[in-house]
Design an enzyme around this catalytic site. Structure first.
Site, PDB file in Angstrom:
ATOM      1  N   ARG A 169      15.978  80.297  -9.558  1.00  0.00           N
ATOM      2  CA  ARG A 169      16.824  79.578  -8.588  1.00  0.00           C
ATOM      3  C   ARG A 169      17.142  78.185  -9.085  1.00  0.00           C
ATOM      4  NH1 ARG A 169      13.030  82.240  -4.836  1.00  0.00           N
ATOM      5  NH2 ARG A 169      14.257  83.315  -3.241  1.00  0.00           N
ATOM      6  N   TYR A 224      21.954  46.341  31.774  1.00  0.00           N
ATOM      7  CA  TYR A 224      21.701  47.706  32.254  1.00  0.00           C
ATOM      8  C   TYR A 224      22.873  48.631  31.992  1.00  0.00           C
ATOM      9  CZ  TYR A 224      24.642  46.710  36.357  1.00  0.00           C
ATOM     10  OH  TYR A 224      25.687  46.398  37.172  1.00  0.00           O
ATOM     11  N   LYS A 243      13.695  71.385  -4.279  1.00  0.00           N
ATOM     12  CA  LYS A 243      12.926  72.618  -4.083  1.00  0.00           C
ATOM     13  C   LYS A 243      11.655  72.600  -4.934  1.00  0.00           C
ATOM     14  CE  LYS A 243      15.314  76.359  -3.360  1.00  0.00           C
ATOM     15  NZ  LYS A 243      16.499  76.954  -3.971  1.00  0.00           N
ATOM     16  N   SER A 289      30.150  43.966  35.845  1.00  0.00           N
ATOM     17  CA  SER A 289      29.848  45.371  35.581  1.00  0.00           C
ATOM     18  C   SER A 289      31.064  45.966  34.887  1.00  0.00           C
ATOM     19  CB  SER A 289      29.560  46.106  36.891  1.00  0.00           C
ATOM     20  OG  SER A 289      29.398  47.477  36.623  1.00  0.00           O
ATOM     21  N   MET A 325      24.834  78.145  -6.438  1.00  0.00           N
ATOM     22  CA  MET A 325      24.639  79.289  -7.316  1.00  0.00           C
ATOM     23  C   MET A 325      23.849  80.369  -6.613  1.00  0.00           C
ATOM     24  SD  MET A 325      22.699  79.545 -10.877  1.00  0.00           S
ATOM     25  CE  MET A 325      21.512  80.742 -10.394  1.00  0.00           C
ATOM     26  N   ARG A 378       9.274  75.614   6.995  1.00  0.00           N
ATOM     27  CA  ARG A 378      10.234  74.563   7.372  1.00  0.00           C
ATOM     28  C   ARG A 378      10.042  74.267   8.848  1.00  0.00           C
ATOM     29  NH1 ARG A 378      15.272  78.703   6.675  1.00  0.00           N
ATOM     30  NH2 ARG A 378      14.383  80.297   7.997  1.00  0.00           N
ATOM     31  N   CYS A 386      29.080  50.601  34.281  1.00  0.00           N
ATOM     32  CA  CYS A 386      28.997  51.676  35.273  1.00  0.00           C
ATOM     33  C   CYS A 386      30.022  52.772  35.019  1.00  0.00           C
ATOM     34  CB  CYS A 386      29.126  51.128  36.683  1.00  0.00           C
ATOM     35  SG  CYS A 386      30.720  50.343  36.980  1.00  0.00           S
ATOM     36  N   ARG A 429      30.429  48.922  45.725  1.00  0.00           N
ATOM     37  CA  ARG A 429      31.780  48.517  45.337  1.00  0.00           C
ATOM     38  C   ARG A 429      32.729  48.709  46.529  1.00  0.00           C
ATOM     39  NH1 ARG A 429      35.002  51.819  40.875  1.00  0.00           N
ATOM     40  NH2 ARG A 429      35.269  53.315  42.558  1.00  0.00           N
ATOM     41  N   GLY A 485      24.556  77.118  -1.767  1.00  0.00           N
ATOM     42  CA  GLY A 485      25.676  77.963  -2.191  1.00  0.00           C
ATOM     43  C   GLY A 485      26.217  77.619  -3.565  1.00  0.00           C
ATOM     44  N   ARG A 535      30.436  54.172  44.975  1.00  0.00           N
ATOM     45  CA  ARG A 535      31.896  54.221  45.202  1.00  0.00           C
ATOM     46  C   ARG A 535      32.128  54.498  46.688  1.00  0.00           C
ATOM     47  NH1 ARG A 535      31.618  57.222  39.915  1.00  0.00           N
ATOM     48  NH2 ARG A 535      33.091  56.256  38.480  1.00  0.00           N
ATOM     49  N   HIS A 566      41.257  70.093  28.094  1.00  0.00           N
ATOM     50  CA  HIS A 566      41.189  69.489  29.427  1.00  0.00           C
ATOM     51  C   HIS A 566      39.980  70.016  30.200  1.00  0.00           C
ATOM     52  CE1 HIS A 566      42.273  69.324  33.760  1.00  0.00           C
ATOM     53  NE2 HIS A 566      42.627  68.102  33.413  1.00  0.00           N
ATOM     54  N   GLU A 598      37.438  45.686  34.265  1.00  0.00           N
ATOM     55  CA  GLU A 598      38.077  46.982  33.970  1.00  0.00           C
ATOM     56  C   GLU A 598      39.489  46.829  33.450  1.00  0.00           C
ATOM     57  OE1 GLU A 598      37.191  49.920  37.167  1.00  0.00           O
ATOM     58  OE2 GLU A 598      37.502  48.237  38.515  1.00  0.00           O
ATOM     59  N   GLY A 617      33.537  48.460  33.920  1.00  0.00           N
ATOM     60  CA  GLY A 617      34.030  49.774  34.331  1.00  0.00           C
ATOM     61  C   GLY A 617      34.741  50.371  33.140  1.00  0.00           C
ATOM     62  N   THR A 618      33.965  51.014  32.281  1.00  0.00           N
ATOM     63  CA  THR A 618      34.535  51.445  30.996  1.00  0.00           C
ATOM     64  C   THR A 618      35.518  52.603  31.138  1.00  0.00           C
ATOM     65  OG1 THR A 618      32.512  52.684  30.685  1.00  0.00           O
ATOM     66  CG2 THR A 618      32.682  50.579  29.531  1.00  0.00           C
ATOM     67  N   ASN A 619      35.505  53.289  32.296  1.00  0.00           N
ATOM     68  CA  ASN A 619      36.530  54.344  32.481  1.00  0.00           C
ATOM     69  C   ASN A 619      37.897  53.680  32.546  1.00  0.00           C
ATOM     70  OD1 ASN A 619      34.368  56.066  32.787  1.00  0.00           O
ATOM     71  ND2 ASN A 619      34.432  56.040  35.017  1.00  0.00           N
ATOM     72  N   ASP A 620      38.034  52.729  33.473  1.00  0.00           N
ATOM     73  CA  ASP A 620      39.319  52.059  33.593  1.00  0.00           C
ATOM     74  C   ASP A 620      39.585  51.148  32.408  1.00  0.00           C
ATOM     75  OD1 ASP A 620      40.942  52.767  35.842  1.00  0.00           O
ATOM     76  OD2 ASP A 620      39.261  52.155  37.105  1.00  0.00           O
TER      77      ASP A 620
HETATM   78  C1  PEP Z   1      35.258  52.611  35.803  1.00  0.00           C
HETATM   79  O1  PEP Z   1      36.465  52.363  35.841  1.00  0.00           O
HETATM   80  O2  PEP Z   1      34.610  52.668  34.769  1.00  0.00           O
HETATM   81  C2  PEP Z   1      34.532  52.856  37.061  1.00  0.00           C
HETATM   82  C3  PEP Z   1      33.244  53.018  37.056  1.00  0.00           C
HETATM   83  O3  PEP Z   1      35.293  52.999  38.166  1.00  0.00           O
HETATM   84  P1  PEP Z   1      35.997  54.357  38.581  1.00  0.00           P
HETATM   85  O4  PEP Z   1      35.577  55.401  37.624  1.00  0.00           O
HETATM   86  O5  PEP Z   1      35.576  54.625  39.967  1.00  0.00           O
HETATM   87  O6  PEP Z   1      37.431  53.975  38.482  1.00  0.00           O
HETATM   88 MG    MG Z   2      37.343  51.862  37.755  1.00  0.00          MG
END
Ligand code: PEP
Ligand code: MG
Length: 884
Positions: A93, A857, A23, A769, A104, A337, A837, A615, A102, A559, A453, A750, A771-774
């Protein structure tokens, strides 16, 4: 030479943070930048350390230096410490090297006593204010310095209020406060065995000591431990002249932003009040005037303020939020600020500052948090509309949504199919409600947090959602929701704003997201910087067009199953699945082929000149058939009603098929390339439709860059077989049509086995590619729907996992597999194209990881494309900052 223990503000520099505290260094910087900061001085952190070393006593040397500085303050302000005509009052201060909020309490109005308060009353012509200030000072000082509890003081006020029949402090007048003060002084004397210090110099030395002592109070020690701040830094003490905005009509106070914090427009934006204290502006007791009125009321002050605010903005290189006070025609800056702002304003300000030559493009990019951009890419509430806000919950998924209240997921789906707009209102949601969530405009729950959820699913779908609004009393049986006195019925309209958590009664006009000129500009700069390509996940021409508008450089995932799900196609898909013989199946496939071909052509046209990754079918076939339990119920009904036996037999056959296709673990079941292996005719039809679409699109002058993607490969033999199949179809079509075309064939990674054997797999693949979800599901062994619905929020709450790994990539686990597979794949095939993806392709920290891993990518849903462009630029810039 004597150690310098006290620095007048102009003597310090911003580099002396360790000596003067954060300060103190900032006050010095502002003073030296020519700003009219109220005079003051800083006692060094070293003096604090001396205090402890000397056995907790203030050295006479320090006090001498303080008094010299005080003399200076008196001269500069033409006020005297202890004067009952023109009293000098100060604030005291603490100010450590690192901010410790906080630690003082601040002591304001130090210097007041039985005499000087009279001076202040005369000076302000406001005895009520003067006595109120004095009693506040006694209370603060007694608490901080003498260690007395606030409670004793509150009790006195309550007693006097009761005697006078008042309920609010504001009702007490000057004489009441004088009475309070008398009681306070007596009480302090009784409790401390010594009268309240009347000598301002003693008040000051005691206050300084209290600040030093506060360095080692329990609160501060814990705070330092948690925040890893060393214990041997000590705190500085800042002593600053009090200024008053309520000394008459030539005084006032206000707050102003150097730019409009809502729109980012370059204009002074703020409010002020003549003859008022800062508190009056904030408390809303009086309605402040727009800052532009200051121009007429105090023209020279206004001019000076305009100059100062641009000086401050220039100095800090950002929009400032400035607090100021005018005392008897003299302007003081109390604080400046960086101002808080909306996402829209943040972008406009950053771009404008570059155009004005004040900051660099890279700096502008880094100032915008990609997450904040989310706000701008969803429908928003029209800011010009007055809202009737009825409750507030957790802002779980951004965007706004209006619709009729519906309490049941099935009903939400049914009404949406009829064209109604609904908001699904539930105590909480479970995976069984997924169809209702998908159908609804937005979701509102009374329970659950940001990782419940509803929140997780809604964010994944880009749908507005408010969670955990415990003011809502939902009665599912009566189908009502009550908020205080208000009861809403099923069908009543509400609007939710998932960006702020506000729940609004009625239908509110929404504005569609679009990219402002400034946002476009910022993203263009991002494109110049980033290395990662950004594609979109889109499976119809409308989404593809939107994605392109948002800057997608191709499609990373189409998809194809979504094309099968459309209402007019489901019967044909079912015919294909239920076919008794090859003929029937061929017939169904022949009907599907032209439909699929037209879909592809639409997407190719929208993506003219850019790669499109198609796909092949991924979900298990039972997803296209009716639900087993519902069929059983229908059949029982038919039995009772004795319907036409032929119809009954057909239904029974359908149930048999559904039973045959039933799976215990559909997520790990007969899906992805496993379908292609057992039902090659489906994949062949898709590939044929794809290649015919390529030929027809090319003839129409469209440049097509098709990529064929095989899902869920775990073993190289699967890919090898299906690659062969694609090539065979390609060769056949080329022969039949005498047309040639180019394409690539690759796979999704995946399942862990694919990552572990990436070197082998790369031999058969032109691209990977991820597929990070699966891949997240299969690496953790979590089924996403079950995990998110049942235990993931507990994991996150108990910090077993830092985040939901379906939203933020688990770098240590899933990320390791990605890294490993990329290295192994490229070892086999130099320059192997790699991308992502899954949903993580649109999340900033995951994008940083993909960038660092050297992927080519990311691909994400269309409305996240701008976020990914910016995040990819950040990834590059963050690394160059690290290198330098
Ligand atoms: C995945 O699994 O990351 C994916 C892109 O495929 P989907 O979500 O359709 O299973
Ligand atoms: Mg998938």
């Amino acid at each position: 030479m004597k150690q310098k223990k006290v620095y007048l503000f102009p003597e310090g520099t911003k580099e002396q943070k360790y000596l003067l505290g954060g300060k103190g260094a900032n006050l010095a910087e502002m003073t030296n930048a020519g700003l009219p900061v109220p005079f003051g001085f800083t006692i060094t952190t070293e003096s604090c350390l001396d205090y402890y070393r000397d056995g907790e006593v203030l050295s006479t040397d320090l006090l001498d230096q303080v008094y010299v500085a005080l003399d200076e303050l008196e001269q500069l302000s033409s006020k005297q410490f202890g004067s009952n005509v023109n009293p000098l009052l100060v604030s005291v201060r603490s100010g450590s090297v690192f901010s410790m909020p906080g630690m003082m309490d601040t002591i304001l109005n130090l210097g007041l006593n039985d005499q000087t308060v009279v001076g202040l009353a005369n000076l302000t012509q406001n005895p009520r204010f003067a006595y109120d200030s004095y009693r506040r000072f006694i209370q603060m000082f007694s608490n901080v310095v003498l260690g007395m509890d606030h409670y004793f003081f509150e009790e006195v006020i309550d007693e006097i209020k009761e005697k006078r029949g008042f309920t609010e402090d504001t009702e007490l007048g000057a004489e009441d406060w004088q009475q309070v003060i008398q009681r306070y002084l007596k009480m302090v004397e009784a409790k401390t065995n010594s009268p309240f210090p009347q000598d301002p110099k003693i008040q000051l030395s005691q206050a300084i000591e209290a600040v030093f002592r506060s360095w080692n109070n329990t609160r501060a020690k814990i705070y330092r431990k948690i925040n890893k701040i060393p214990d041997d830094l000590g705190t500085a003490v800042n002593i600053q002249l009090m200024v008053f905005g309520n000394l008459g009509d030539d005084s006032g106070t206000g707050v102003a932003f150097t730019r409009n914090p809502s729109t980012g427009e370059r204009e002074l934006y703020g409010e002020f009040l003549i003859n008022a204290q800062g508190e009056d502006v904030v408390a809303g007791v009086r309605t402040p005037n727009p800052i532009s009125d200051l121009k007429n009321q105090m023209p020279s002050i206004y001019k000076q303020f305009v100059e100062l605010s641009s000086l401050l903005e220039e100095h800090y290189g950002d929009m400032q939020d400035i607090e100021f006070t005018v005392e008897r025609g003299k302007l003081y800056i109390l604080q400046t600020r960086s101002g808080k702002r909306t996402a829209q304003a943040a972008v406009k300000i950053a771009v404008d500052l570059v155009d004005e030559g004040k900051i660099k493009k890279e700096e502008a990019l880094l100032r915008i948090d990609p997450d904040q951009m989310d706000q701008m890419l969803h429908p928003r509430i029209d800011p010009n509309v007055t809202l009737k806000v009825i409750a507030k919950g957790l802002p779980a998924s951004p965007g706004a949504a209006s619709g009729n209240i519906i309490f049941d997921a099935d009903e939400a789906e049914r009404l949406t199919e009829k064209g109604e707009k609904v908001v699904l209102v539930r105590p909480e949601t479970t995976p069984e409600d997924i169809h209702g969530i998908l159908a609804a405009q937005g979701i509102l729950t009374s329970r659950g947090g940001m990782t419940s959820h509803a929140a997780v699913v809604a964010r994944g779908m880009g749908k507005a959602c408010i969670c955990g609004c415990d003011q809502l009393k939902i009665d599912l049986r009566a189908e009502t929701v009550t908020i205080g006195d208000l009861t809403l019925q099923k069908g009543d309209q509400i609007t939710i704003d998932g960006s702020t958590g506000q729940i609004i009664q009625g239908n509110v006009p929404l504005i569609d997201p679009n990219l402002s000129l400034e946002f476009e500009q910022l993203l263009k700069w991002a494109d110049e910087v980033r290395r990662l390509e950004v594609r979109a996940n889109a499976d119809n021409p409308t989404d593809a067009t939107k994605a392109r508008e948002f800057g997608a450089e191709g499609i990373g995932l189409c998809r194809t199953e979504h094309m099968f799900m459309e209402a007019d196609r489901i019967p044909i898909v079912q015919q294909m699945i239920l076919a008794e013989n090859e003929e029937e199946q061929k017939d169904a496939l022949a009907k599907l082929l032209p439909m699929q071909k037209e879909d592809f052509k639409g997407i190719f046209s929208a993506m003219n000149g850019l790669p499109v990754n198609i796909r092949l079918l991924d979900p298990p076939l039972h997803e296209f058939l009716p639900n087993m339990e519902e069929l059983v119920v229908e059949l029982t009904k038919m039995q009772v009603e004795k319907v036409n036996p032929q119809q009954y037999v057909a239904k029974e056959a359908l149930l048999k098929k559904v039973r045959a296709l039933h799976e215990f673990n559909p997520m790990l079941g007969h899906r992805g390339c496993r379908l292609g292996m057992t039902h090659p005719e489906i994949y062949e039809m898709q590939v044929e439709a794809l290649f015919l679409a390529v030929i027809e699109s090319k003839k129409a002058g469209i440049t097509v860059i098709p990529e064929v993607m095989i899902p869920l490969v775990g073993h190289v033999q699967e890919l090898k077989a299906l690659r062969r199949m694609v090539i065979n179809v390609g060769e056949r079509i080329q022969q039949e049509t005498r047309e040639s075309f180019e394409y690539t064939i690759g796979t999704m990674i995946e399942v862990p086995r694919a990552a572990l054997t990436a070197e082998e797999i790369a031999e058969q693949a032109d691209f990977f590619s991820f597929g990070t979800n699966d891949l997240t599901q299969t690496t953790f062994g979590f089924s996403r729907d079950d995990a998110e619905g049942k235990f993931l929020h507990t994991y996150v709450e108990q910090k077993v996992l830092p985040e939901n790994p379906f939203i933020v990539l688990d770098q240590a686990g899933v990320g390791s597999l990605i890294k490993m597979a990329t290295v192994a794949g490229r070892r086999k095939k130099q320059g192997l194209k790699t991308g992502v993806c899954g949903e993580h392709g649109g999340e900033k920290s995951s994008i940083q990881f993909f960038h660092d891993t050297g992927l080519d990518y990311v691909s994400c849903s269309p409305f996240r494309v701008p976020i990914a462009r910016l995040a990819a630029a950040h990834a590059e810039l963050n690394n160059s900052v690290k290198k330098n």
